[in-house]
Design a protein around this motif. Structure first.
Motif, mmCIF file in Angstrom:
data_model
loop_
_atom_site.group_PDB
_atom_site.id
_atom_site.type_symbol
_atom_site.label_atom_id
_atom_site.label_comp_id
_atom_site.label_asym_id
_atom_site.label_seq_id
_atom_site.Cartn_x
_atom_site.Cartn_y
_atom_site.Cartn_z
ATOM 1 N N UNK A 66 12.529 -1.988 1.299
ATOM 2 C CA UNK A 66 13.517 -1.146 0.617
ATOM 3 C C UNK A 66 12.881 -0.403 -0.547
ATOM 4 N N UNK A 67 11.963 -1.044 -1.247
ATOM 5 C CA UNK A 67 11.281 -0.390 -2.357
ATOM 6 C C UNK A 67 10.421 0.763 -1.849
ATOM 7 N N UNK A 68 9.712 0.525 -0.727
ATOM 8 C CA UNK A 68 8.883 1.588 -0.150
ATOM 9 C C UNK A 68 9.754 2.774 0.264
ATOM 10 N N UNK A 69 10.905 2.490 0.875
ATOM 11 C CA UNK A 69 11.805 3.567 1.297
ATOM 12 C C UNK A 69 12.378 4.311 0.090
ATOM 13 N N UNK A 70 12.665 3.557 -0.984
ATOM 14 C CA UNK A 70 13.195 4.174 -2.187
ATOM 15 C C UNK A 70 12.244 5.220 -2.738
ATOM 16 N N UNK A 71 10.947 4.949 -2.618
ATOM 17 C CA UNK A 71 9.936 5.894 -3.096
ATOM 18 C C UNK A 71 9.640 6.994 -2.078
ATOM 19 N N UNK A 72 10.273 6.925 -0.901
ATOM 20 C CA UNK A 72 10.124 8.014 0.057
ATOM 21 C C UNK A 72 9.341 7.700 1.310
ATOM 22 N N UNK A 73 8.874 6.463 1.466
ATOM 23 C CA UNK A 73 8.104 6.110 2.667
ATOM 24 C C UNK A 73 9.010 6.096 3.893
ATOM 25 N N UNK A 74 8.430 6.437 5.029
ATOM 26 C CA UNK A 74 9.128 6.369 6.298
ATOM 27 C C UNK A 74 8.563 5.200 7.085
ATOM 28 N N UNK A 116 0.840 -1.200 0.000
ATOM 29 C CA UNK A 116 0.000 0.000 0.000
ATOM 30 C C UNK A 116 0.874 1.248 0.000
ATOM 31 N N UNK A 117 1.929 1.243 0.826
ATOM 32 C CA UNK A 117 2.809 2.402 0.911
ATOM 33 C C UNK A 117 3.565 2.637 -0.394
ATOM 34 N N UNK A 118 4.014 1.557 -1.026
ATOM 35 C CA UNK A 118 4.714 1.698 -2.312
ATOM 36 C C UNK A 118 3.833 2.420 -3.327
ATOM 37 N N UNK A 119 2.576 1.990 -3.424
ATOM 38 C CA UNK A 119 1.664 2.588 -4.412
ATOM 39 C C UNK A 119 1.247 4.005 -4.010
ATOM 40 N N UNK A 120 1.084 4.244 -2.717
ATOM 41 C CA UNK A 120 0.741 5.596 -2.249
ATOM 42 C C UNK A 120 1.870 6.567 -2.588
ATOM 43 N N UNK A 121 3.106 6.134 -2.364
ATOM 44 C CA UNK A 121 4.249 6.987 -2.680
ATOM 45 C C UNK A 121 4.363 7.228 -4.188
ATOM 46 N N UNK A 122 4.072 6.217 -4.975
ATOM 47 C CA UNK A 122 4.143 6.371 -6.433
ATOM 48 C C UNK A 122 3.084 7.352 -6.943
#
Length: 468
Positions: free
Chosen positions: A230-238, A181-187
């Motif tokens: 790591x993917x979520x963090x790459x997109x900016x998630x904390x 969810x976080x990966x897609x929200x950041x995208x």
């Protein structure tokens, strides 16, 4: 033992400095004078590629060549608040959580693996009344058994930054659903914060081998979920771990998520709360949890290498974990209350070829058995056809009989069904506008990693639609 050997000489200034630093911090050490001990000289030279460099300090089995005081503080866990020693294991989720929290807050700690040192395992058991509970953390002279981050914060007087940031979305839970969810929200160019009470990866982190995730013939749960993180963090998630959500409320269009680490604010919330393992509810179960009774083979299976264990259950988790345990246990006894397994044929077909797995069908678990010292001894069974009662003896037991959703803290605010799962419509929408649910905590969810990722995508589309 946790010994420290300092190889040096009285004339050496750095040896004097290191000795003084250890003494100032009340750390015991053995001083070995290389001028008086030829064997000591030879050992120093072997460590330093033929060079006689002093001080050479061996902490446990780790040699350090002329470490400065900062390096000693880091290795030995020396802080202004006191010395911190963490007894744990690399496979332990709560150990990873505690280590991350200490590192994130720049707290030095000495890490001692209980799997590598029998004296360390014995020390942990002595502290915890015979139970090998990790992490066990010493702060000064006081021990703490699996302290959460809030306790560590208080005891170590760690300052917490102000939580004035209002996030577009707070995702509660860092399992496959929450991370996706976080990966897609950041995208979608919204900022998100993931709050996780334990370890990144949720139940998937506790799975030794995943064989049904698209794109991977086989991959471990920790590796797969770490890639997601790591993917979520790459997109900016904390991501913040060790954060337990207490309550959720909405004021003036902003959600306030109250936790053990303070309050966080956001415009939307995704509840990816996950689930916990169901208990049998039979005599002696509660007393023996962590001391003979376990719910995670990846976490605790290593304690039973070359020993005999009982596995209770007949679904995918029971057979998958039973097969995993059989790879290093002397014997695995699978107990199923029905006349057939509910697991996938893939797992059922493997059982006959594994010689150290024994199967007992139509057996109901009646009570766990203790020995004369109140330690785990076995499991009392009743045949569901003949009503005959028997006893199975083993060194430990693992229970895999289903999951319970982690929804207690949202009960009364979010609509739940009679089993405690969150009811949703459309894109994972709950009865509260701006709050979405995904993963094992949602009614109708399939408890599989691949399904959880899809649910995370669905919830992220709900967040996107909300902002539109």
């Amino acid at each position: 033992m946790n010994t420290i050997d300092l190889y040096g000489a009285d004339w050496c200034p750095d040896c004097q400095r290191a000795k003084a630093y250890l003494k100032e911090n009340d750390i015991d050490f053995n001083f070995i004078d290389v001028d008086l001990d030829k064997d000591a000289t030879a050992r120093v030279e072997s460590i330093n590629n033929g060079k006689r460099i002093i001080p050479t300090i061996i902490i446990g089995e780790k040699p350090l060549t002329n470490p400065d005081n900062n390096e000693l503080a880091n290795i030995l866990g020396i802080n202004a608040q006191g010395r911190v020693i963490l007894y744990g294991a690399d496979w332990c989720p709560d150990c990873q959580r505690a280590k991350s929290y200490l590192q994130d807050n720049h707290i030095n700690f000495q890490y001692i693996e209980v799997d590598k040192h029998s004296w360390a395992a014995q020390k942990v058991e002595e502290i915890n009344n015979g139970k090998r509970i990790i992490p066990t953390i010493f702060i000064g002279d006081k021990s703490y058994t699996n302290p959460d981050n809030a306790i560590l914060k208080t005891v170590l007087n760690i300052g917490q930054e102000s939580k004035k940031t209002v996030y577009d979305s707070i995702v509660v839970g860092a399992g496959a659903a929450g991370l996706t969810a976080s990966i897609y929200i950041q995208r979608d160019r919204f900022n998100s914060l993931i709050l996780e009470k334990k370890n990144i990866g949720g139940n998937a982190f506790l799975t030794e081998k995943i064989e049904n995730y698209p794109g991977f013939t086989t991959i471990s749960g920790p590796e797969l979920t770490q890639r997601m993180a790591e993917q979520a963090k790459t997109y900016g998630a904390k991501i913040e771990t060790g954060v337990s959500v207490k309550s959720l409320k909405k004021e003036g269009g902003i959600f306030s998520v109250d936790t053990n680490m303070g309050a966080y604010q956001s415009k939307t919330v995704v509840l990816a709360l996950g689930s916990t393992y169901r208990k049998l509810g039979i005599p002696n179960e509660e007393a023996l949890i962590g001391a003979g009774i376990h719910f995670c083979a990846t976490c605790d299976g290593a304690f039973y290498r070359d020993r005999e264990v009982i596995v209770v259950g007949g679904g995918n988790s029971a057979l998958e974990e039973g097969i995993f345990l059989a790879s290093f246990c002397k014997k695995v006894i699978i107990v199923n209350r029905g006349d057939a397994f509910s697991a996938s044929e893939t797992y059922i077909e493997k059982l006959p070829s594994i010689k150290n797995i024994e199967v007992h069908m139509n057996k109901e678990s009646v009570a766990f058995i203790k020995d004369e010292n109140d330690n785990f001894k076995g499991l009392q069974l009743k045949d569901s056809i003949t009503n005959e009662e028997t006893e199975l003896y083993a060194d430990g037991s693992f229970i895999f009989i289903g999951l319970i959703p982690n929804t207690d803290n949202v009960k009364g605010l979010i609509d739940l069904n009679e089993r405690g799962f969150i009811t949703t419509t459309g894109l994972g929408e709950t009865n509260i506008k701006g709050v979405f649910a995904a993963g094992d905590c949602r009614e109708g969810a399939i408890a599989q990693v691949a399904a959880a990722t899809g649910e995370g995508v669905l919830a992220s589309y709900g967040v996107r639609q909300f902002f539109k």
